[in-house]
Write a protein that holds these residues in place. Structure first.
Motif, PDB file in Angstrom:
ATOM      1  N   ILE A   1     -40.437 -54.980  33.054  1.00 50.18           N
ATOM      2  CA  ILE A   1     -40.585 -54.801  31.608  1.00 50.18           C
ATOM      3  C   ILE A   1     -39.484 -53.877  31.100  1.00 50.18           C
ATOM      4  N   LEU A   2     -38.831 -54.300  30.034  1.00 50.49           N
ATOM      5  CA  LEU A   2     -37.803 -53.486  29.396  1.00 50.49           C
ATOM      6  C   LEU A   2     -38.355 -52.921  28.095  1.00 50.49           C
ATOM      7  N   ILE A   3     -38.313 -51.611  27.954  1.00 51.03           N
ATOM      8  CA  ILE A   3     -38.768 -50.918  26.749  1.00 51.03           C
ATOM      9  C   ILE A   3     -37.545 -50.592  25.908  1.00 51.03           C
ATOM     10  N   VAL A   4     -37.493 -51.128  24.695  1.00 48.27           N
ATOM     11  CA  VAL A   4     -36.383 -50.841  23.776  1.00 48.27           C
ATOM     12  C   VAL A   4     -36.976 -50.035  22.626  1.00 48.27           C
ATOM     13  N   GLU A   5     -36.838 -48.726  22.698  1.00 49.27           N
ATOM     14  CA  GLU A   5     -37.510 -47.800  21.779  1.00 49.27           C
ATOM     15  C   GLU A   5     -36.630 -46.564  21.597  1.00 49.27           C
ATOM     16  N   ASP A   6     -36.314 -46.222  20.334  1.00 53.88           N
ATOM     17  CA  ASP A   6     -35.399 -45.100  20.105  1.00 53.88           C
ATOM     18  C   ASP A   6     -36.084 -43.741  20.138  1.00 53.88           C
ATOM     19  N   ASP A   7     -37.423 -43.717  20.105  1.00 50.99           N
ATOM     20  CA  ASP A   7     -38.161 -42.462  20.201  1.00 50.99           C
ATOM     21  C   ASP A   7     -38.319 -42.108  21.682  1.00 50.99           C
ATOM     22  N   LEU A   8     -37.631 -41.060  22.120  1.00 49.64           N
ATOM     23  CA  LEU A   8     -37.602 -40.699  23.547  1.00 49.64           C
ATOM     24  C   LEU A   8     -38.994 -40.403  24.081  1.00 49.64           C
ATOM     25  N   GLU A   9     -39.821 -39.727  23.295  1.00 42.24           N
ATOM     26  CA  GLU A   9     -41.163 -39.375  23.760  1.00 42.24           C
ATOM     27  C   GLU A   9     -42.004 -40.628  24.009  1.00 42.24           C
TER      28      GLU A   9
ATOM     29  N   VAL B   1     -40.093 -57.874  27.086  1.00 42.38           N
ATOM     30  CA  VAL B   1     -39.452 -56.784  26.363  1.00 42.38           C
ATOM     31  C   VAL B   1     -40.447 -56.192  25.378  1.00 42.38           C
ATOM     32  N   LEU B   2     -40.664 -54.880  25.456  1.00 37.02           N
ATOM     33  CA  LEU B   2     -41.390 -54.153  24.416  1.00 37.02           C
ATOM     34  C   LEU B   2     -40.343 -53.675  23.426  1.00 37.02           C
ATOM     35  N   LEU B   3     -40.350 -54.245  22.243  1.00 32.84           N
ATOM     36  CA  LEU B   3     -39.238 -54.088  21.313  1.00 32.84           C
ATOM     37  C   LEU B   3     -39.679 -53.392  20.035  1.00 32.84           C
ATOM     38  N   ASP B   4     -39.144 -52.195  19.808  1.00 28.87           N
ATOM     39  CA  ASP B   4     -39.403 -51.478  18.568  1.00 28.87           C
ATOM     40  C   ASP B   4     -38.650 -52.162  17.428  1.00 28.87           C
TER      41      ASP B   4
ATOM     42  N   ARG C   1     -34.334 -62.195  17.217  1.00 30.95           N
ATOM     43  CA  ARG C   1     -33.732 -63.475  16.877  1.00 30.95           C
ATOM     44  C   ARG C   1     -32.656 -63.858  17.895  1.00 30.95           C
ATOM     45  N   SER C   2     -31.817 -62.908  18.271  1.00 30.07           N
ATOM     46  CA  SER C   2     -30.736 -63.203  19.217  1.00 30.07           C
ATOM     47  C   SER C   2     -31.292 -63.540  20.598  1.00 30.07           C
ATOM     48  N   LEU C   3     -32.359 -62.869  21.009  1.00 30.98           N
ATOM     49  CA  LEU C   3     -32.973 -63.175  22.303  1.00 30.98           C
ATOM     50  C   LEU C   3     -33.537 -64.586  22.322  1.00 30.98           C
ATOM     51  N   ARG C   4     -34.165 -64.993  21.238  1.00 30.57           N
ATOM     52  CA  ARG C   4     -34.776 -66.307  21.197  1.00 30.57           C
ATOM     53  C   ARG C   4     -33.741 -67.425  21.162  1.00 30.57           C
ATOM     54  N   LEU C   5     -32.578 -67.160  20.586  1.00 27.68           N
ATOM     55  CA  LEU C   5     -31.529 -68.175  20.552  1.00 27.68           C
ATOM     56  C   LEU C   5     -31.056 -68.520  21.958  1.00 27.68           C
ATOM     57  N   SER C   6     -31.176 -67.560  22.871  1.00 32.58           N
ATOM     58  CA  SER C   6     -30.733 -67.778  24.241  1.00 32.58           C
ATOM     59  C   SER C   6     -31.902 -67.990  25.205  1.00 32.58           C
ATOM     60  N   GLY C   7     -33.089 -68.257  24.654  1.00 32.41           N
ATOM     61  CA  GLY C   7     -34.274 -68.394  25.500  1.00 32.41           C
ATOM     62  C   GLY C   7     -34.932 -67.045  25.651  1.00 32.41           C
ATOM     63  N   GLY C   8     -34.448 -66.263  26.605  1.00 31.13           N
ATOM     64  CA  GLY C   8     -34.871 -64.876  26.727  1.00 31.13           C
ATOM     65  C   GLY C   8     -36.277 -64.701  27.257  1.00 31.13           C
ATOM     66  N   PRO C   9     -36.641 -63.453  27.580  1.00 26.79           N
ATOM     67  CA  PRO C   9     -37.973 -63.153  28.109  1.00 26.79           C
ATOM     68  C   PRO C   9     -39.019 -63.117  26.998  1.00 26.79           C
ATOM     69  N   ARG C  10     -40.253 -62.909  27.372  1.00 23.83           N
ATOM     70  CA  ARG C  10     -41.331 -62.707  26.413  1.00 23.83           C
ATOM     71  C   ARG C  10     -41.064 -61.411  25.631  1.00 23.83           C
ATOM     72  N   ILE C  11     -41.572 -61.367  24.399  1.00 20.83           N
ATOM     73  CA  ILE C  11     -41.320 -60.212  23.525  1.00 20.83           C
ATOM     74  C   ILE C  11     -42.615 -59.767  22.864  1.00 20.83           C
ATOM     75  N   ILE C  12     -42.908 -58.469  22.960  1.00 18.68           N
ATOM     76  CA  ILE C  12     -43.957 -57.844  22.159  1.00 18.68           C
ATOM     77  C   ILE C  12     -43.282 -56.814  21.269  1.00 18.68           C
ATOM     78  N   MET C  13     -43.461 -56.952  19.973  1.00 16.19           N
ATOM     79  CA  MET C  13     -42.825 -56.033  19.040  1.00 16.19           C
ATOM     80  C   MET C  13     -43.735 -54.837  18.774  1.00 16.19           C
ATOM     81  N   LEU C  14     -43.124 -53.661  18.725  1.00 16.92           N
ATOM     82  CA  LEU C  14     -43.825 -52.409  18.449  1.00 16.92           C
ATOM     83  C   LEU C  14     -43.287 -51.847  17.140  1.00 16.92           C
TER      84      LEU C  14
END
Length: 236
Positions: A7-15, A52-55, A68-81
């Motif tokens: 799982i990749l966490i893409v989140e700008d809040d460090l905490e 991907v856990l995506l903020d 949008r860019s991930l889906r254009l290339s297929g990409g992994p599953r995405i949960i938006m936060l």
């Protein structure tokens, strides 16, 4: 789960980023984390990421743009936060291809349940010659690739939410499905989305299936009860 998922966490809040990484690692996942879409790109290029856990509110390219860019290339599953809570924001995220949408602040146990539910779904990218093909009214629908071919041979673009919704309709042809049933069958039980958002998704899918003929209505509205998919569906 038998497989260890990455799982990749893409989140700008460090905490929040550190909290999620520690929590997921404790639950048996391999967790990687970064603070922006730009940092996520190289990780996705070199690692096999399952989800991907995506903020949404990220510096540079925001979560919607990156989704949008991930889906254009297929990409992994995405949960938006996101801290955004308006139904329209959820619809935007789902129409861009997100598999689920969790608002902040979130309960870690609920997030874990949603992660596991999303990972149980069939993978997005499968070999074309090994996937299920559903045919109706001249259309050829390849749900695992989110691919729809019109009767005239044109490719009809579908978002992740539209793909899941169409698959539910194909599996329940001529059955009246309430808005709640459509949510549970396409997104999973407990997924919070306003009935109006379901209507918007159905409306968008209906327009794509009508093509050049505005009188073609493969999705019938049953007043006060929900929707029914009209065509006969064959499976290959």
């Amino acid at each position: 789960m038998n497989k260890t998922h990455n799982i990749l966490i893409v989140e700008d809040d460090l905490e929040i980023r550190d909290l999620l990484a520690s929590f997921l690692q404790a639950k048996g996942f391999v967790a990687m984390a970064c603070g922006s879409s730009e940092e996520a790109g190289p990780i996705l290029a070199r690692e096999e990421i399952d989800l991907v856990l995506l903020d949404v509110m990220l510096p540079g390219a925001d979560g919607f743009e990156f989704c949008r860019s991930l889906r254009l290339s297929g990409g992994p599953r995405i949960i938006m936060l996101t801290a955004l809570s308006e139904p329209v924001d959820k619809v935007v995220g789902l129409e861009l291809g997100a598999d689920d949408y969790v608002g902040k602040p979130f309960d870690l146990r609920e997030l874990l349940a949603r992660i596991r539910a999303v990972l149980r779904r069939p993978p997005v990218g499968e070999r074309f010659d090994a996937e299920l093909v559903l045919r109706f009214s001249g259309y050829a629908f390849h749900p695992q690739r989110r691919f729809l071919r019109s009767p005239t041979g044109l490719r009809v673009p579908l978002t992740g939410a539209e793909t899941d919704l169409l698959l539910v309709f194909c599996r329940n042809t001529r059955r009246i499905l309430s808005r709640e049933e459509l949510i549970n069958l396409s997104r999973g039980e407990g997924f919070a989305i306003a009935p109006r958002s379901v209507d918007l998704l159905v409306s968008r899918l209906r327009r794509k299936l009508s093509g050049d003929d505005p009188f073609t209505d493969v999705i019938h509205t049953v007043r006060a009860d929900g929707y029914a998919f009209q065509p006969e569906v064959s499976i290959e």
